[in-house]
Scaffold this motif. Sequence first.
Motif, mmCIF file in Angstrom:
data_model
loop_
_atom_site.group_PDB
_atom_site.id
_atom_site.type_symbol
_atom_site.label_atom_id
_atom_site.label_comp_id
_atom_site.label_asym_id
_atom_site.label_seq_id
_atom_site.Cartn_x
_atom_site.Cartn_y
_atom_site.Cartn_z
ATOM 1 N N GLU A 29 16.787 -3.665 -10.728
ATOM 2 C CA GLU A 29 16.279 -4.281 -11.952
ATOM 3 C C GLU A 29 15.144 -5.248 -11.632
ATOM 4 O O GLU A 29 14.114 -5.251 -12.304
ATOM 5 C CB GLU A 29 17.407 -5.048 -12.669
ATOM 6 N N ARG A 33 11.119 -4.934 -12.593
ATOM 7 C CA ARG A 33 10.581 -5.903 -13.541
ATOM 8 C C ARG A 33 9.559 -6.845 -12.903
ATOM 9 O O ARG A 33 8.569 -7.190 -13.517
ATOM 10 C CB ARG A 33 11.754 -6.711 -14.080
ATOM 11 N N TYR A 34 9.854 -7.263 -11.667
ATOM 12 C CA TYR A 34 9.016 -8.300 -11.052
ATOM 13 C C TYR A 34 8.328 -7.837 -9.769
ATOM 14 O O TYR A 34 7.775 -8.672 -9.043
ATOM 15 C CB TYR A 34 9.862 -9.543 -10.757
ATOM 16 N N GLU A 178 6.089 -12.607 -19.218
ATOM 17 C CA GLU A 178 7.476 -12.911 -18.858
ATOM 18 C C GLU A 178 7.629 -14.429 -18.777
ATOM 19 O O GLU A 178 6.763 -15.113 -18.242
ATOM 20 C CB GLU A 178 7.813 -12.316 -17.481
ATOM 21 N N TRP A 186 16.793 -14.199 -13.092
ATOM 22 C CA TRP A 186 16.879 -13.031 -12.211
ATOM 23 C C TRP A 186 16.889 -13.424 -10.741
ATOM 24 O O TRP A 186 17.499 -12.756 -9.910
ATOM 25 C CB TRP A 186 15.758 -12.029 -12.521
ATOM 26 N N LYS A 247 8.319 0.119 -11.609
ATOM 27 C CA LYS A 247 7.522 -0.923 -12.254
ATOM 28 C C LYS A 247 6.224 -0.380 -12.848
ATOM 29 O O LYS A 247 5.926 -0.671 -14.001
ATOM 30 C CB LYS A 247 7.222 -2.069 -11.273
ATOM 31 N N ASN A 250 6.671 1.045 -16.190
ATOM 32 C CA ASN A 250 7.251 0.149 -17.206
ATOM 33 C C ASN A 250 8.700 0.485 -17.526
ATOM 34 O O ASN A 250 9.124 0.415 -18.682
ATOM 35 C CB ASN A 250 6.458 0.211 -18.512
ATOM 36 N N GLN A 252 12.537 -0.109 -17.786
ATOM 37 C CA GLN A 252 13.559 -1.152 -17.780
ATOM 38 C C GLN A 252 14.838 -0.505 -17.270
ATOM 39 O O GLN A 252 15.277 0.503 -17.802
ATOM 40 C CB GLN A 252 13.798 -1.686 -19.196
ATOM 41 N N SER B 27 10.457 2.876 -21.978
ATOM 42 C CA SER B 27 11.182 2.929 -20.713
ATOM 43 C C SER B 27 11.988 4.223 -20.600
ATOM 44 O O SER B 27 11.978 4.886 -19.556
ATOM 45 C CB SER B 27 12.085 1.699 -20.598
#
Lengths: 409, 132, 132
Positions: A29, A33-34, A178, A186, A247, A250, A252, B27
């Motif tokens: 995750e 995301r990062y 974000e 996180w 990532k 995109n 999730q 997504s």
Amino acid sequence: MKKLLEVFLGVLTAIGGFVDIGELVANTEAGARYGLALIWPVLLGLVVVLLYAEMAGRIATLSERPVFDLVRERLGERAALINLIGSVAVNFLTMTAEIAGVALSIQLATDVSYFLWIPLVAFGVWMIIWKVKFSILENVFGILGLTLFAFAVAVWQMHPDWHSLFSQATHPTVPHGEGHPTYLYWAIAVFGGTIMPYELFFFSSGAVEERWTRKDLFINRANVYLGFPLGAAAAISIMTAAALVLKPANIQVNHLDQAALPVGLALGKVGLAVVLVGFFAATFGASLETALSNGYVISQFFGWSWGKLVSPREAPLFHAVMLVTIILAAGLGLSTIDPIKITEYSIVFSAVALPLTYVPVLIIANDPNYMGDKTNSRMTNALGMISLVVVVVAATAAIPLMIATKAGA
Amino acid sequence: MAGCAGSARTATDYRLKARNSAKAALSAVETSTLAARLVRERRAFSTYVSVVLDSAERDVTAVESTFSSIQPPGKSSDQLRSALGNVLNDAADTISSMRIASRRDARHDLLAAADKLPKLQSDLQHYSDLPA
Amino acid sequence: MNADVPDVIDVGLRFLDRQIIDCNDREVAKVDDLEAAFDGEGRPYVIAIMCGPGAWAPRLGGRPGRWILAIWRRLHPAVEPEPARIPMNVVAKIDSAVRLSVPRTSTAAATLDRWVDHHVIGRIPGAGNEHV
């Protein structure tokens, strides 16, 4: 020669045992995301766990008693009881997540719903604890867990721009759009996923039961200092694979299946199969460890007979505790609560519960009554204190951040 | 995440919710695109692909039903509601078809259904970049 | 007096919450409380170790302590339940643990242990040595 093999096996087991459902979920995750902006909590967690696992192993060897036994004696009944309740609650949540993780891994290979696998997995976990010499299987699961290095191979196969990856990791920035609280939430999740309290209970109880002596302290250090960093490398490769593949798209991450996508894309069917074996081994091994940890801490608090090497009739209450908690965990796993959510909560609450374990470990490791001449060196104490500050900050911030960010949404 | 139900008090609020729904659906669509790539390049076994598509389908249907249950604050939001609603519906249909094909081991059908993904992707990208 | 059991002991530091171990090196219980009597000169001496919720719940104090004690009393088969006692004459040695000269199952502290063994664990196949 035999000693060398033992060290080697121990190191391999420590590597494979380092990764469990917490890392599989949180690191995927976080990577999706990062990018690599959350590598630092993995490394921070690694340093903290290195220090405290070494202390716990040393305590177990010299006092010949596991951590939780000493917690009660040293902190007194009331503080130890609060500690027990917190630790068991987190352990239980973790065990549920691990059992669900095994079931999900089998689902990925069979396309049969994980609900159907949960009872079977729970039974298998219990069966192994009941009947099989667990120390052998511990090595088996640990070594099978090494297949998670397929993530590292996949990353290498993708020929990434290493320079840019390195600068992402060393200059972490919060992506546009974000919020900082979510990023910190996180960070705590990744940190908590890297160090879970059950690991210390399991580790120190095993050391007592296998009657480690001063000579084994060398093995202890080898396992910890070689095995854990390599385990962390596997955890980082999971995050990197997600950062490289998920990532940019995109994506999730809401499901365990997404974690394996990068490996399939880079390495094909064989790589995918290998990594699914890794998922299975890592989560199954951790299911066993968390189940045993619950048995250990409860038995050690009340002073009941315990041990994975003694027959169940020699330790009936220990086995009864595990039987009951495994059944309850399977029940919670079968409720319709999303197993990924259970994992996320278990790692964040792990971070909350860490001081409960780490404070007494640091106190006892400095007590010459238990440690003789092997109390902490000044250096270890300084690092231990800094780590403890980190752990306490993370534990204090976790729940407010969870509420403020709606659990990292 | 799909957890953004409830009512929207203002048009801005509604646009924000639309944007989040589009991101979540995007997504799922992107995940399905990777799954299609695995199938096209014969890089995965069908059980795994079926699970991936099944999860993506569940995600996108959840987003769709959540979004459609949000009360639009005024007439000006109705257009957005129906346009994005259509895209979400298409996305759910497409991923469903892929999942069905995957469970039947119908590689060709799966890839044919996946041909609709790029269009869905650019549409959803458009809605996830909506100004607030 | 036994040389391994000291005449004078700091109860809080060296005795309470210690692990009790039987003659086969198996854990029995914790020293949850102590029963003391006074000799002719008014000095306290320990006559027994007390174990189980009946002993530790009062020490816990407060509302949780009262509740646990109440539950324990309700569940206990006896009308006026007493905490399990291990008389000092079976204590062989006190070092980092309190070591007994008798097996675990012969002590009053192992009542729950025996019950669980007899009714649950011992009945599951493969529990170890056959039922006696």
